[in-house]
Structure formats: structure tokens, C-alpha cells
Write a protein that holds these residues in place. Structure first.
Motif, PDB file in Angstrom:
ATOM      1  N   GLU A 121     -13.455 -47.374 -26.175  1.00 48.45           N
ATOM      2  CA  GLU A 121     -13.659 -46.397 -27.242  1.00 48.45           C
ATOM      3  C   GLU A 121     -12.384 -46.264 -28.086  1.00 48.45           C
ATOM      4  O   GLU A 121     -12.414 -46.366 -29.313  1.00 48.45           O
ATOM      5  N   HIS A 487     -20.092 -44.142 -30.720  1.00 49.47           N
ATOM      6  CA  HIS A 487     -19.905 -45.461 -30.115  1.00 49.47           C
ATOM      7  C   HIS A 487     -20.452 -46.545 -31.028  1.00 49.47           C
ATOM      8  O   HIS A 487     -21.520 -46.387 -31.593  1.00 49.47           O
ATOM      9  N   ASP A 488     -19.795 -47.686 -31.112  1.00 48.26           N
ATOM     10  CA  ASP A 488     -18.506 -47.963 -30.525  1.00 48.26           C
ATOM     11  C   ASP A 488     -17.401 -47.951 -31.565  1.00 48.26           C
ATOM     12  O   ASP A 488     -16.229 -47.875 -31.218  1.00 48.26           O
ATOM     13  N   LEU A 574     -24.371 -47.387 -32.085  1.00 50.42           N
ATOM     14  CA  LEU A 574     -24.035 -48.421 -31.101  1.00 50.42           C
ATOM     15  C   LEU A 574     -24.854 -49.678 -31.376  1.00 50.42           C
ATOM     16  O   LEU A 574     -25.974 -49.851 -30.889  1.00 50.42           O
TER      17      LEU A 574
END
Length: 602
Positions: A121, A487-488, A574
Motif C-alpha cells: 500500500e 487500493h492499490d 483495485l
């Protein structure tokens, strides 16, 4: 760190361990009268003594009287179970919203003494510098926090732009750092299956260094792409959600990591491979992946996962193996930790019941570090630089019109792609909804559970915003939630029913260096302050958890009834987990790994 927690290599401790076991020298600590939970043989041995020296077990047997001298501390355990300290095989510290020291502080009372940490992260925000900060704080903790070098920043090259990138050169360098145990989850499974040279070079660097390569195959397709991915060398995977996922992985030499995080409930479906199908459990590992601070404070950590596995029908000894020796063996550290046996690090949990797992005392390296929920040690912290606190750069104050979705010319309705969240799971659905147009702007529709969604570039101050729609949260009224935990790539993600509130929420996070902000009817009703890379706080877990609880309550007050809805918020961008996501480049069709338009053409 206090020198008493330094652990010497086995070779440097061997003479002392041998002398104590033989009775020539006294142990520093003897735990008398325990029920020894032996994960090596999967049995419980009552009336046993554990003698400890140099932070390691020297003697484990029926009578340690010969190891006791004037300087030996003797603890009468009165028949308590002695269990190896719990190991988390895959996790992200940043998901706890805490720095490594504060995370360790939160989980130690729950019996976690070993963590295998992937800081990808912060890698997406601050690059190799951020990874080094995490590593340097992790390595000085009184428990074992081993770091895996992040492999994918960005996780989906060509489909997103992170704040920083990780290169094969970075990976090769990190493999020489102390405490680096492997390569973090290889998320770009499509690129690996296609033979991407950069990704294969990263895997090669880890393998040459003798390190473990973490996997991340987030697709239900178990065809040729799956087999190609396995051939590249990832050694584990935590993205399975079905029994067949676990079976397919272990049959081919992978470890199936089954996770129970704050919002991911993937143990129950997969553990049936062991409890019902009778598959050998040695290649199954329990992990958390993502646990936020509220879960850590209120519900626990690996003790929670083990109890859940037991409640799903798993034999308690097998469940404990999945969170101790199986994990250590996977990382090539079974001679170092993961069991109560001579030579291993003296990491022990004392408990009165193997099913409910009340954590009474916790020992790490032979030192008591927690007693009935009370932390007895300090977790050392590094000095984080100011640059780590100034990572939210949106370029200019935002206004409601920045979140306007312009319709095609002359349209009265449009068919729009909508990201559909799934409760308690990481995947999303690719939905299509007919939405109304007013004054040239496509409208959300709370009556059909369709909200506005935006991704704001917060790394380069470009002012770039990508707009879309999301469904499944159930929000009502005029509200918005903005988060720099996304994320990410960890841009800023904003969800709302009202564009004015979206602008207010986004601007608040730019003012406060990141975190989460919830607004309703023009007023902020909750905020979680996360100034370190916009991801973490260095305040005690209880304080962050209190803010997180207020955030969850605010989300509920806005009409959302999902369990841990924030985790679904945090994964909307993500771009490596199907089916549909948003990035700074547009909407991402993760089934085909390509950008796609917001509107569906007839």
C-alpha cells in the motif's frame, strides 16, 4: 529496541541451549505444568515443562528440574495449554490504519507473535522509500514482523498510475535487506501468465535469493491462465473463495491461504476441502490479509481467525497448525518459529481452552509481553519524515461540477456501467443500469441504489478526476464519503448521492493529509485521520478504532447496512480483481484487463 528482545542466531545460541538442556547451566525461564500443544505431532501432552534460554526453547519435556537454578524464573502454569505464538501468513499493516509499531501494539495481546507483512500500500504512494520506512520500524519490534518486498506498484500497469513505482532493480536491492523474507503478492496475474519480462525478473530475483514468492490469482478461471501463473513460481495464494480454489492450488504445490479479515470471509467455503473432503491440511494456512483497527481492538487478530476455522468444523489442533507450523514451514522458517520445540524462538500463548482461545499470557522470545489483554512492553517507533505526512495533493479546491457526469449530446437516458459491490468479498460485479439525464448530466438514482463515484488524482496535483457510478451500498439522502485509502494506487475515491457533499468530503481530506471523511447534508459527521501516506496513523489503536467506529456508524446512518462497508469502498479502484473497477485512467474491465467506456453503446 530493548536488548532483551534481540534474538541471536541459532548458531550463536547453540552452546547455551545445549548446556541448559543438559542441566549444566540454568534456564532463564521455566514454564511448569503446561499442556504442551505439539503442532509437530498434532497432539496434546499434559504435565510438561518448557525451559527457555537465549530467547529460545532449550528443553521441552516432562520435568525441567535440572534446568532450574537460582536465577531461573519459574512460572507454575497450572495445566494451561501452551500454544505456539500465532502467525499471520499474509497481511497488510496499512489496512489496520496503523504504523507497524502501533499495529504490533494492537495484536500482541491477541497472541500474534509473527507477521508476514506486504507493505505494497505504501509502496504505491511513496515507493521504495516508503517500503524502507515500514521495514525499519517492523524489524525493531519485540515480535517477529517479517517484510515481503512489494512486487506490483502499479498492480495493473497501463491501467492505473500510482504515486510511485517499484522496479525489478528495487526488488533486487530489497532482497539484500535484513528481515526481507520474500516477494509480496504478485497481483498482476494476467501479466505473469502472459510472460511479462519485468514481472518474471522480479520473481527471479526472489527465487535467486532463496525467498518465498507470494501469489495473488484473483480469478475464478482455473484454465490455462491459472496453470501459466503457477508455472511462474508463486508459492501461495489468498484470493480463493471456493473449495475448488483451495484444492486446485494445493494439488499443484501451492499453499492455500484462507483469509478472514474485517470484510473478507473466505475460510468457511474453502476449509471444507479439509473438513469434508479430507485433503491433507499441511498446505493450508490461515491469514487476515486486511484487518482495520476496529476489528483488531474489539474482535482480535489471528486468534479470531483460528476460532472462526474451528467454528467452521475444523479440528482445533489442525486450525492451530494452520496458523503456526504450516505458516513457518511455508516461509522456510520451521526451524526458527511456529512450534514449541528445542531451538525455536520461545513464542508462546497460554490459554485455558483450545476452542474459545482466551489469550491469558503471551511470551515472545522468552519474555512475557501481554497478560490478560494488557500489553506489558513498548513497541519502538522510528521518526517518520515530514514527506510521509504530505502525500495528498489534489491541485485545487474541488466543486460540485467536478463530479458531474456529462451525458452524450441530446440523450435523455443512458445505459451506464456500474460497479456492483459484493458484501464480504473483494470481487465486484459489472452491472449496467439505465440512468436519467437532467440538464445534460447523468443522474445517480438512490431509489435503485446507484451512487456517484469518482477517483481524484491525489499524487501529482493534476486536478484529474474520473467519474462513474457504483451500486450496492444502499445510501440515502444527501451524503458522501471520501477516502485516500483506495487500493492499490491509493488515489482519493469519493462515493456519494450528492455532488456538493462529495466536493466537501474531498476538500476535507486535502486539508487534513488524508484518511476518511463522511458527510451528510453539508456537515461532516465522521472522520478518520490518517496522515502517514494518507493510509496510517501513529496514534494508539484504540483512538483510531474509536474514529473508525464513528465512521462505520456514520456510514450506517447514511443508509448502508453492509458489514464493513468501508472495506468495499477501499477496493473500488483495485484494478486486479474482477469484474469492474475505477482508476485514474477510467473504468477498468478486469475480466479482460482493459479500459472500458462508462456508457454502453447499443
Amino acid at each position: 529496541m530493548d536488548n532483551k528482545f534481540e534474538i541471536r542466531a541459532w548458531q550463536a545460541s547453540a552452546r547455551e541451549l545445549v548446556a541448559v538442556a543438559a542441566g549444566r547451566e540454568p534456564a532463564s525461564l521455566v514454564l511448569r505444568g503446561v499442556k504442551w500443544v505439539n503442532v509437530q505431532s498434532r497432539e496434546i501432552l499434559p504435565g510438561q515443562d518448557l525451559a527457555i534460554a537465549a530467547g529460545r526453547f532449550a528443553y521441552c519435556g516432562s520435568d525441567a528440574s535440572h534446568c532450574i537454578g537460582e536465577s531461573t524464573e519459574v512460572v507454575d502454569c497450572d495445566g494451561l495449554y501452551a500454544v505456539p505464538g500465532f502467525c499471520d501468513g499474509h497481511m497488510h499493516v496499512e489496512s489496520g490504519m496503523l504504523t507497524p509499531a502501533r499495529f504490533a501494539e494492537a495484536v500482541i495481546p491477541h497472541g500474534t507473535t509473527t507477521m508476514f507483512v506486504d507493505p505494497h500500500e505504501i509502496a504505491n504512494v511513496l515507493g521504495l522509500h516508503g517500503v524502507r520506512l515500514m521495514h525499519d520500524e517492523a524489524i525493531i519490534q519485540p515480535v517477529n514482523m517479517f517484510v515481503q518486498m512489494p512486487s506490483c506498484a502499479p498492480s495493473a500497469p497501463g491501467l492505473e498510475t500510482p504515486g510511485a513505482e517499484i522496479t525489478p532493480v528495487d526488488v533486487e536491492e530489497a532482497m539484500r535487506w535484513p528481515g526481507i523474507v520474500g516477494l509480496g503478492e504478485m497481483m498482476n496475474f494476467d501479466g505473469v501468465a502472459a510472460g511479462n519480462p519485468q514481472l518474471l525478473a522480479e520473481i527471479g530475483s526472489a527465487q535467486i535469493a532463496g525467498k518465498t514468492v507470494g501469489g495473488h490469482y484473483a480469478s475464478p478461471d482455473l484454465g490455462l491462465s491459472f496453470h501459466a501463473y503457477l508455472a511462474a513460481g508463486p508459492a501461495d495464494d489468498h484470493e480463493g473463495t471456493r473449495e475448488i480454489d483451495a484444492i486446485s492450488r494445493v494439488r499443484r504445490g501451492m499453499r492455500a491461504m484462507m483469509r478472514l479479515g474485517s470484510a473478507w470471509y473466505d475460510v468457511e467455503s474453502q476449509i471444507k476441502a479439509v473438513t469434508e473432503r479430507g485433503i491433507d491440511p499441511r498446505n493450508f494456512i490461515l491469514c487476515t490479509d486486511d484487518c482495520h483497527s476496529g476489528t483488531l481492538v474489539d474482535d482480535g487478530h489471528m486468534n479470531r481467525v483460528i476460532k472462526h476455522a474451528i467454528n467452521c468444523g475444523c479440528d482445533p489442533l489442525i486450525a492451530i497448525q494452520m496458523a503456526t507450523i504450516n505458516t513457518a514451514t511455508h516461509f522456510g522458517m520451521e526451524r526458527e518459529l511456529g512450534s514449541i520445540a528445542p531451538g525455536r524462538r520461545a513464542d508462546v500463548v497460554l490459554t485455558s481452552d483450545l476452542s474459545e482461545l482466551p489469550v491469558l499470557q503471551v511470551y515472545a522470545r522468552g519474555i512475557k509481553i501481554a497478560d490478560r489483554g494488557e500489553l506489558l512492553v513498548q513497541t519502538p517507533r522510528i521518526a517518520w519524515p515530514e514527506s510521509a505526512r504530505k502525500s495528498v495533493k489534489i491541485g485545487r479546491p474541488l466543486a460540485a461540477d467536478d463530479f458531474r457526469v456529462q451525458s452524450p449530446p441530446g440523450a435523455k437516458t443512458v445505459r451506464a456501467r456500474v460497479i456492483g459491490v459484493i458484501e464480504n468479498q473483494a470481487p465486484t460485479r459489472a452491472l449496467v443500469e439505465d440512468l436519467e439525464v437532467a440538464d445534460g448530466a447523468v443522474q445517480g438514482d438512490a431509489s435503485r441504489d446507484v451512487c456517484y463515484l469518482a477517483l481524484v488524482d491525489r499524487h501529482r496535483a493534476s486536478g484529474k478526476i474520473v467519474n462513474g457510478f457504483v451500486g450496492g451500498f444502499g445510501y440515502q439522502g444527501e451524503m458522501a464519503i471520501a477516502s485516500t485509502v483506495a487500493h492499490d494506487s491509493h488515489h482519493m475515491v469519493v462515493v456519494g448521492t450528492d455532488r456538493e457533499n462529495m466536493a466537501l468530503a474531498a476538500n476535507r481530506l486535502a486539508e487534513t493529509d488524508g484518511g476518511v471523511s463522511v458527510w451528510r447534508s453539508g456537515r461532516e459527521i465522521a472522520q478518520v485521520r490518517l496522515p502517514y501516506a494518507g493510509l496510517m496513523s501513529d496514534r494508539p489503536a484504540e483512538q483510531v478504532a474509536t474514529e473508525a467506529k464513528m465512521m462505520n456508524a456514520a456510514i450506517s446512518a447514511c443508509g448502508c447496512s453492509l458489514n464493513n462497508a468501508f472495506m468495499q469502498h477501499s477496493l473500488l479502484a483495485l484494478a486486479v480483481i474482477p469484474e469492474l473497477r475505477i482508476s485514474d485512467m477510467g473504468l477498468v474491465d478486469v475480466t479482460h484487463f482493459e479500459l472500458t467506456g462508462l456508457f454502453v453503446e447499443d
